[in-house]
Structures are given as structure tokens and as C-alpha cells.
Enzyme design. Sequence first.
Site, PDB file in Angstrom:
ATOM      1  N   PRO A  47    -112.301 -70.601  20.516  1.00 55.27           N
ATOM      2  CA  PRO A  47    -113.165 -69.475  20.882  1.00 55.27           C
ATOM      3  C   PRO A  47    -112.594 -68.607  21.992  1.00 55.27           C
ATOM      4  O   PRO A  47    -111.644 -68.969  22.686  1.00 55.27           O
ATOM      5  CB  PRO A  47    -114.455 -70.168  21.361  1.00 55.27           C
ATOM      6  CG  PRO A  47    -114.386 -71.560  20.847  1.00 55.27           C
ATOM      7  CD  PRO A  47    -112.932 -71.903  20.779  1.00 55.27           C
ATOM      8  N   GLU A  48    -113.228 -67.474  22.156  1.00 55.78           N
ATOM      9  CA  GLU A  48    -112.951 -66.582  23.275  1.00 55.78           C
ATOM     10  C   GLU A  48    -113.152 -67.324  24.594  1.00 55.78           C
ATOM     11  O   GLU A  48    -114.097 -68.088  24.763  1.00 55.78           O
ATOM     12  CB  GLU A  48    -113.908 -65.384  23.206  1.00 55.78           C
ATOM     13  CG  GLU A  48    -113.760 -64.372  24.325  1.00 55.78           C
ATOM     14  CD  GLU A  48    -114.734 -63.213  24.203  1.00 55.78           C
ATOM     15  OE1 GLU A  48    -114.488 -62.176  24.831  1.00 55.78           O
ATOM     16  OE2 GLU A  48    -115.735 -63.341  23.465  1.00 55.78           O
ATOM     17  N   ALA A  49    -112.221 -67.111  25.527  1.00 61.75           N
ATOM     18  CA  ALA A  49    -112.341 -67.619  26.906  1.00 61.75           C
ATOM     19  C   ALA A  49    -112.526 -69.131  26.967  1.00 61.75           C
ATOM     20  O   ALA A  49    -113.172 -69.639  27.890  1.00 61.75           O
ATOM     21  CB  ALA A  49    -113.495 -66.918  27.627  1.00 61.75           C
TER      22      ALA A  49
END
Length: 312
Positions: A47-49
Site C-alpha cells: 500500500p501507499e506509505a
Amino acid sequence: MTPARTVTAAVVQAAAPLFDTPAALTRADELLREAVGRRGAEVVVFPEAFVGGYPKGLDLGVPVGSRTPEGRDLFRRYHAAAIEVPGPEVATLAAVTRELACHAVVGAIERQGGTLYCVALFFGPDGYLGLHRKLMPTAAERCLWGQGDGSTLPVIDTGAGRLGAAICWENYMPLFRTAMYAKGVDLWCAPTVDDRDAWQATMRHVAVEGRCFVLSANQYLRRDALPADLHPVRGDAPDTVLINGGSVIVSPLGEVLAGPLRDGEGILTATLDLDDLARARFDFDATGHYARPDVFALHVDESARAAVTYRS
């Protein structure tokens, strides 16, 4: 009859404790080994971040026209948890993909001086391959992250397919999508933290418009993954869900192959028939036979933009 060309793809739905980068790297290692070793994945999207964290529900003390001392110190903690590229954390992840002989796209927060960037890091059997910096942070993210430029729009040839990434709401930018379609993306990676139902429609649209496989990995984040001294707007009960997943894998004709996954962590996998790319592009190729360059044109500046340049 020609044997089918396939690749096994996985999307990871998980989060790491905020402000704990060593824990994030440990989790990434474990999840990569599970996706590749136990599930046979050749391409894994996080996922993002994921490394560096997404501070969901925190305002960092930024009412219009002022900043608070508490918000500045919270940013200091976030800045300290970010990683440098290249750096030891990147080397750690690269060693894992070399060992497992897989490709991976990992969402992270990059630190460069006083500025943070939301990035997608690309890894392969040869180690670290490059990064994409998010071009346009969304809403309050603009108080945390700088803007990327056109110099970090890579498309990675894995030998089985061409890998590219659009982070979260970059998937809503039609000109961004057009630029990436023109680079021939086959495996469209969409690291995100958007858990809304509308995201599913976006992922299916991108797949059909780009005639590509879409691999969207979202976080599943609960309040207890944040330090106890923080107070997200959704409340302080440890089991409060801050990001409720929705990871999904979609075919080039918009068929959902796996997911969406809700209400918990997990890994989705799907076997992708790469011949479906040509089958889907038979009647639509957004920047090929279905384009009208006599009417429409897109110009993309891929030069790096430095605030200061030196000449000797």
C-alpha cells in the site's frame, strides 16, 4: 497451441505501526516472504506509505494561517520515520527481492532534506530499480508532502510485463494516466489509502481504459497501530478502524480477479494471463489505434526540477 504466458501477482493489505520504521521493514520482509514463498507471487504490491506511515485522522495543527508547536513536533516525528533513497532501508528491501527473485512495489515516505515525498519504490531480482514520487498530494497531504516532478515516472520491464505505478488519487488524473498508457504499462500498480466504495469503480475503469491489469493495494489500519499519545478524529478506541482496505486485482477487461478485501489484513493473489493484454487491446488502445493525435496531443516534461543549480 502456444502455452499461456502467466504471472502470479499479489497485493498486500496491511499497515505498520506509525513512526516505527524498523517494524515496518520487518513486516514488509514477512509479508514479501509469505506472498512469494507461500503463495507463489512473482510481483507483489504494497500500500501507499507502508514504510513511513500514513497519519490517518491527524491534523498536525494546521488551521488556516497558523501552525502549532505540537503540530511541528508531530511533523518532526514523521520526518524522522521517513527514509532516504538510496539508504539502508532501501538496501534492506532490495536484499529481500534479490533473495526471493521477485518484483515488488512498496509505498514509502521519502525524506530529502526538509521535504517529504510519498513514493512508490520499485524492486526486482537485481535489487532496487527506481522510484515514483507522487505528483499531487491530496488535500491535507499537501501540508506533509512535496510534489514530485516528471523525472520519476518509470515503467519497469520485468521480462513478463511492464510495471508502472500511480499512487492513490493520481489514478484520477486523466493526463497522468494517458502518459503512463503511452509507456505501455501492462501491470498498473495502485498503492492507496482510499477505502471508499467508489475506489473500486476507479480501479475497474483504469483497467478497461488502459487495457492493463490493475493491482491495487490498500492499508488496513486500526487505531492501535498509532502511538497512544495521538488522537485521530475517529476516536481512541484501540479497535477503531481508520483505513478499511479494499485491495483488489482487476483484468484488462474490467473483471475483478481477486477482492475487494475488507475488514482485515490479508494478501490477495491472482494468476494473470498476459495474453489477455493483446485480447483486450484488440478493440481499444488509448494511445494507439484509438487515439486521435490530429485532434488531441499531450506533452510531458520529464526533466528534473531543482530549486538551485550550480555551474562552475
